[in-house]
Design a protein around this motif. Structure first.
Motif, short mmCIF file in Angstrom:
data_model
loop_
_atom_site.label_atom_id
_atom_site.label_comp_id
_atom_site.label_asym_id
_atom_site.label_seq_id
_atom_site.Cartn_x
_atom_site.Cartn_y
_atom_site.Cartn_z
N UNK A 16 1.38 -1.53 0.09
CA UNK A 16 0.08 -0.33 -0.04
C UNK A 16 0.88 0.92 -0.21
N UNK A 17 0.78 2.20 -1.40
CA UNK A 17 1.57 2.46 -1.06
C UNK A 17 2.52 3.17 -1.66
N UNK A 18 3.57 2.13 -2.13
CA UNK A 18 4.96 2.24 -2.59
C UNK A 18 4.79 0.54 -3.50
N UNK A 19 5.97 1.02 -4.30
CA UNK A 19 6.10 -0.44 -5.55
C UNK A 19 8.18 -0.61 -5.61
N UNK A 20 7.52 -1.71 -3.97
CA UNK A 20 8.99 -2.25 -3.55
C UNK A 20 9.37 -2.45 -4.66
N UNK A 21 9.63 -3.51 -5.92
CA UNK A 21 10.40 -4.19 -6.94
C UNK A 21 9.79 -3.68 -8.12
N UNK A 22 10.50 -3.25 -9.00
CA UNK A 22 9.16 -2.75 -10.38
C UNK A 22 9.77 -2.94 -11.22
N UNK A 23 9.55 -4.59 -11.85
CA UNK A 23 10.39 -5.29 -12.81
C UNK A 23 11.82 -5.34 -13.22
N UNK A 210 33.17 -11.57 -5.14
CA UNK A 210 32.26 -11.39 -6.57
C UNK A 210 32.81 -11.87 -7.41
N UNK A 211 32.12 -12.28 -8.59
CA UNK A 211 32.75 -12.29 -9.90
C UNK A 211 31.31 -11.61 -11.05
N UNK A 212 29.97 -11.29 -10.56
CA UNK A 212 29.31 -10.20 -10.34
C UNK A 212 28.62 -9.43 -10.26
N UNK A 213 28.10 -8.14 -10.10
CA UNK A 213 27.75 -7.51 -9.64
C UNK A 213 26.07 -7.14 -10.06
N UNK A 214 24.99 -6.94 -9.72
CA UNK A 214 23.44 -6.75 -10.13
C UNK A 214 23.24 -5.00 -9.36
N UNK A 215 23.15 -3.64 -10.39
CA UNK A 215 22.39 -3.62 -9.40
C UNK A 215 20.85 -2.87 -9.58
N UNK A 216 20.51 -2.88 -7.82
CA UNK A 216 18.79 -2.21 -8.02
C UNK A 216 18.58 -0.44 -7.76
N UNK A 217 18.20 0.05 -7.97
CA UNK A 217 18.18 1.79 -7.60
C UNK A 217 16.52 2.28 -7.31
N UNK A 218 16.00 2.64 -6.97
CA UNK A 218 14.68 2.85 -6.54
C UNK A 218 13.94 1.66 -7.05
N UNK A 219 14.09 0.93 -6.36
CA UNK A 219 13.32 -0.26 -6.77
C UNK A 219 12.74 -1.50 -8.20
N UNK A 220 14.05 -0.24 -8.98
CA UNK A 220 14.13 -0.84 -10.49
C UNK A 220 15.56 -1.57 -10.69
#
Length: 500
Positions: A16-23, A210-220
């Motif tokens: 409610x009120x927030x999108x925690x993960x977006x695609x 780590x050998x690989x890194x993934x970045x999330x920002x603002x739920x994306x």
């Protein structure tokens, strides 16, 4: 067969009120340590809960070993070989190591229905030995250090035959030596074919493991790169969405007159003969290896622990501090190292947390003036730039950096001259660190004398006017921060004799 043991495609989760993960997207290979990075509030925690079955995604799909899978509960995740190890270990402190390892999947005799304790103790011992630990499985969990508890959590994952292990900020509360031990264990798990998602704010963790890194920002989802393919600067831009050209703010104010002087402070078994001075507008860095006695000195100055000897002078007059209330009335404030346990009431709103130390100013005849309280909380929250929808949001809903700002705002309700900040950027992301550094610099410019405890040498050098180095409860060096090198601080932190 798929090249990936785990794939997440287009995962979306809204509350409610927030999108925690977006695609968001994520891919994990067998025998890979894959770093997941992003600011607090980027969606990493929700991402973990999707994988471990705590939350169901609203959209998207999870593919496990090439097969589309639905993880409906933590029990499902456990059955599928997925386990998570958190920064704050979720253990049963009054039960034994063995009981914690086998909690929920105890070995029970089919005939008698009794727990097979001897077999469980023996298997727990073998699991711990496999991780290079000689812990006694009969030891009470609460008697262990954080690093030892994390090893037990990893053993628990192995006992459930987990092949995908999520490590969430596992090094945040560890010393450099304990971190190295965790690195060794993670590398052994990787070499044995396990796949690890390693979530951290520390760049050294990523580069080391780590050998690989993934970045999330603002739920994306922002992107994935080979660790050797992306520069530190580009990674920061991916995480915060802007270039941080200068992590530490420029200092333009000169320190003023002496506001605090400590002479020969000591407490048997913790620290001895600690002496230093602090001026208005000065940031005094206090550093050393973990266990050097830095926090204990700060707690003595704030009245949490009473020293056996020594003298403390504030604004030129000797003071005796027996209780934190004495320190606050005298003009000394303290930001504790563990903001969640010692600095905040997590189930309270932001406003009530900020004004907690000022209730005497806000109440009359035992009744709190709620309008005045809300005005003060709003003013101070804006002053330290807390990011929230309102002052009524729960403290538990904030990111680590914003929680830290709330604790600082609480200090500002009192008329203080000295602020003691114990590990003020611990467990916060690079963007929040930059904001906290600017806030500390602005407080110094306003005339506060600031003692900043930190284990991060770049932070100590970048923020301090002078640096005090401690080892085993004693001051080994007092250094001017200008042109100081990390090697000099490390040499002082490991020295046996005081350095002038």
């Amino acid at each position: 067969m798929s090249d990936y043991v785990l794939e997440l495609k287009g995962i979306t989760k809204a509350f409610p009120g927030v999108k925690a993960l977006d695609r968001v997207h994520f891919q994990l290979k067998k025998g890979e340590i894959h770093a997941l990075m992003g600011e607090n509030g980027a969606g990493k925690s929700t991402f973990i809960k999707i994988i471990t079955g705590v939350h169901l995604p609203d959209e998207g799909e999870i593919i496990l070993n090439g097969v589309r899978t639905q993880i409906n509960s933590p029990k499902d995740a456990q059955r599928l070989g997925i386990a998570a190890i958190y920064q704050h270990v979720t253990c049963f402190p009054d039960l034994s190591v063995t009981e914690n390892i086998f909690m929920g999947h105890e070995k029970v005799s089919k005939r008698t229905k009794r727990i097979r304790w001897s077999e469980m103790h023996e298997e727990a011992k073998l699991l711990l030995q496999e991780l290079g630990s000689n812990l006694d499985p009969r030891t009470r969990m609460g008697a262990l250090s954080v690093a030892q508890q994390q090893i037990v959590e990893i053993a628990k994952a192995l006992s459930m035959r987990a092949r995908i292990i999520i490590m969430d900020e596992p090094t945040a509360a560890l010393t450099a030596r304990e971190s190295e031990e965790l690195y060794r264990i993670a590398e052994k798990l990787r070499d044995d074919g396990a796949s690890i998602i390693f979530i951290s704010h520390r760049f050294e963790d990523m580069y080391r493991l780590a050998s690989k890194v993934t970045v999330f920002r603002d739920s994306r989802y922002i992107g994935s790169w080979g660790v050797k393919e992306i520069s530190n600067e580009a990674l920061i831009v991916a995480m915060v969405g802007r270039q941080i050209t200068q992590m530490f703010p420029q200092r333009r104010t000169e320190p003023g007159e002496e506001v605090l002087r400590v002479e020969g402070l000591g407490k048997t078994g913790y620290f001895a003969d600690v002496s230093f001075s602090l001026r208005r507008g000065e940031i005094l860095g206090l550093t050393g290896l973990v266990g050097a006695g830095r926090t204990e000195v700060c707690q003595a100055l704030f009245g949490i622990a009473n020293p056996d000897r020594g003298r403390v002078f504030l604004r030129g007059e000797e003071i005796v501090i027996r209780h934190p209330w004495d320190a606050m009335k005298a003009g000394i404030g303290y930001l504790p190292e563990d903001r969640q346990k010692q600095g905040l009431v997590l189930d309270w709103g932001i406003g009530r947390n900020i004004t907690l130390s000022a209730l005497d100013q806000l109440s009359r005849r035992g009744w709190v003036d709620e309008k005045k309280e809300a005005e003060l909380a709003k003013t101070l929250g804006e002053k330290v730039q807390v990011k929230a929808q309102s002052i009524f949001d729960l403290a538990s809903s904030l990111s680590g950096g914003n929680q830290q700002k709330v604790v600082v705002a609480k200090l500002l309700t009192a008329h203080l001259d000295v602020l003691i900040l114990d590990e003020p950027t611990k467990g916060v992301d690079v963007g929040a660190k930059s904001a906290i550094y600017n806030m500390i610099s602005e407080l110094a410019a306003q005339g506060y004398g600031i003692i900043m405890v930190s284990s991060e040498m770049p932070e100590v050098i970048g923020m301090s006017d002078r640096i005090i180095v401690m080892r085993e409860g004693r001051v080994t060096a007092t250094l001017e921060a200008a042109n100081i090198r990390q090697e000099e601080i490390l040499a002082a932190a490991m020295a046996n004799q005081a350095i002038s």
